[in-house]
Design a protein around this motif. Structure first.
Motif, mmCIF file in Angstrom:
data_model
loop_
_atom_site.group_PDB
_atom_site.id
_atom_site.type_symbol
_atom_site.label_atom_id
_atom_site.label_comp_id
_atom_site.label_asym_id
_atom_site.label_seq_id
_atom_site.Cartn_x
_atom_site.Cartn_y
_atom_site.Cartn_z
ATOM 1 N N VAL A 92 8.280 -1.967 -6.492
ATOM 2 C CA VAL A 92 7.173 -0.885 -7.179
ATOM 3 C C VAL A 92 8.087 -0.398 -8.198
ATOM 4 O O VAL A 92 9.142 0.370 -7.670
ATOM 5 C CB VAL A 92 6.625 -0.355 -6.203
ATOM 6 C CG1 VAL A 92 5.635 0.797 -6.806
ATOM 7 C CG2 VAL A 92 5.394 -1.248 -5.442
ATOM 8 N N THR A 93 7.573 -0.439 -9.310
ATOM 9 C CA THR A 93 8.716 0.343 -10.429
ATOM 10 C C THR A 93 7.788 1.384 -10.884
ATOM 11 O O THR A 93 6.709 1.165 -11.481
ATOM 12 C CB THR A 93 9.138 -0.694 -11.363
ATOM 13 O OG1 THR A 93 10.198 -1.708 -10.785
ATOM 14 C CG2 THR A 93 10.116 0.121 -12.506
ATOM 15 N N VAL A 101 2.405 6.456 -6.930
ATOM 16 C CA VAL A 101 1.381 7.088 -7.970
ATOM 17 C C VAL A 101 1.351 8.610 -7.307
ATOM 18 O O VAL A 101 0.826 9.568 -8.132
ATOM 19 C CB VAL A 101 -0.056 6.755 -7.781
ATOM 20 C CG1 VAL A 101 0.069 5.073 -8.429
ATOM 21 C CG2 VAL A 101 -0.565 6.588 -6.298
ATOM 22 N N THR A 102 1.899 8.791 -6.303
ATOM 23 C CA THR A 102 1.623 10.139 -5.704
ATOM 24 C C THR A 102 3.204 11.112 -5.991
ATOM 25 O O THR A 102 3.058 12.287 -6.707
ATOM 26 C CB THR A 102 1.744 10.189 -4.286
ATOM 27 O OG1 THR A 102 0.470 9.593 -3.744
ATOM 28 C CG2 THR A 102 1.793 11.653 -3.387
ATOM 29 N N HIS A 103 4.326 10.184 -5.970
ATOM 30 C CA HIS A 103 5.484 10.918 -6.234
ATOM 31 C C HIS A 103 6.306 10.550 -7.396
ATOM 32 O O HIS A 103 7.284 11.248 -8.059
ATOM 33 C CB HIS A 103 6.478 10.952 -4.934
ATOM 34 C CG HIS A 103 5.864 11.264 -3.567
ATOM 35 N ND1 HIS A 103 5.615 12.522 -3.340
ATOM 36 C CD2 HIS A 103 5.320 10.256 -2.563
ATOM 37 C CE1 HIS A 103 5.111 12.514 -2.194
ATOM 38 N NE2 HIS A 103 4.833 11.250 -1.501
ATOM 39 N N LEU A 156 7.527 5.945 3.816
ATOM 40 C CA LEU A 156 8.882 5.203 3.806
ATOM 41 C C LEU A 156 9.346 4.886 5.409
ATOM 42 O O LEU A 156 9.921 3.852 5.538
ATOM 43 C CB LEU A 156 9.892 5.861 2.940
ATOM 44 C CG LEU A 156 9.739 5.906 1.677
ATOM 45 C CD1 LEU A 156 10.921 6.870 0.915
ATOM 46 C CD2 LEU A 156 9.720 4.549 0.823
ATOM 47 N N ARG A 157 8.966 5.830 6.392
ATOM 48 C CA ARG A 157 9.153 5.266 7.703
ATOM 49 C C ARG A 157 8.243 4.014 8.006
ATOM 50 O O ARG A 157 9.055 3.087 8.836
ATOM 51 C CB ARG A 157 8.582 6.333 8.435
ATOM 52 C CG ARG A 157 9.847 7.486 8.544
ATOM 53 C CD ARG A 157 9.171 8.661 9.596
ATOM 54 N NE ARG A 157 10.207 9.620 9.751
ATOM 55 C CZ ARG A 157 10.205 10.739 8.578
ATOM 56 N NH1 ARG A 157 9.527 10.836 7.980
ATOM 57 N NH2 ARG A 157 11.264 11.562 8.848
ATOM 58 N N ALA A 187 1.020 -1.181 0.018
ATOM 59 C CA ALA A 187 0.092 -0.036 0.073
ATOM 60 C C ALA A 187 0.952 1.161 0.068
ATOM 61 O O ALA A 187 0.728 2.231 -0.947
ATOM 62 C CB ALA A 187 -0.990 -0.107 1.433
ATOM 63 N N GLU A 188 1.812 1.416 0.828
ATOM 64 C CA GLU A 188 2.798 2.437 0.860
ATOM 65 C C GLU A 188 3.769 2.563 -0.325
ATOM 66 O O GLU A 188 3.698 3.914 -0.846
ATOM 67 C CB GLU A 188 3.558 2.387 2.295
ATOM 68 C CG GLU A 188 2.908 2.531 3.505
ATOM 69 C CD GLU A 188 2.139 3.595 3.566
ATOM 70 O OE1 GLU A 188 2.688 4.869 3.146
ATOM 71 O OE2 GLU A 188 1.168 3.713 4.535
#
Length: 151
Positions: A88-89, A63-65, A105-106, A56-57
């Motif tokens: 995830v690429t 998709v966000t960054h 990422l934390r 999920a993260e």
């Protein structure tokens, strides 16, 4: 495109599993990545957590960054022995992953055994995380019975 690599009988004993899917770089694509990962983990008989949170993260970060309009992102899950690797690429190789202001990422760092990122063929970047899996009870051999000395 969803792709699961079939395993032969000899590969099944090595416990190598592979699942890959390409998704749109949208919130819906990130949600679908998590749902498909959960279904694949269930099919493999593996624990859902913490992999569900990691997918999920990483998908949301992609998709966000890492979003580039018109370019999909890819989710890859594979298992070798007792390690699940989640990759995830995305196609924003010029944007490096960083802790920034969010917790994504934390959380990946907290939930995974180890994680990192690597540049791929331009313009790709892959963020990956590994999770050590509990021993497979189907692989353990029963311990020999002890003799009580009575007959």
């Amino acid at each position: 495109m969803i792709q699961e690599t079939p395993t032969s009988e000899s590969q099944a004993h090595q416990h190598i599993r592979n699942f890959s899917v390409q998704l749109s770089p949208t919130p819906r694509g990130a949600r679908l990545a998590r749902l498909l990962a959960v279904e694949q983990l269930r099919a493999w008989g593996l624990p859902l957590d913490p992999a569900r949170q990691i997918v999920a993260e990483l998908a949301l970060n992609a998709v966000t960054h890492g979003r580039v309009p018109g370019r999909d992102f890819r989710l890859l899950l594979y298992v070798v022995a007792q390690t699940l690797r989640i990759e995830v690429t995305d196609t924003a190789g010029d944007r490096r992953p960083c802790y920034g202001t969010g917790h994504g990422l934390r959380l990946v760092d907290a939930f995974s055994t180890r994680w990192g990122w690597a540049l791929g063929a331009h313009p790709r970047k892959t963020v990956w995380a590994e999770v050590e899996l509990p021993p497979d009870p189907r692989r353990t051999t029963p311990s020999p019975r002890r003799s009580s000395g009575r007959r």
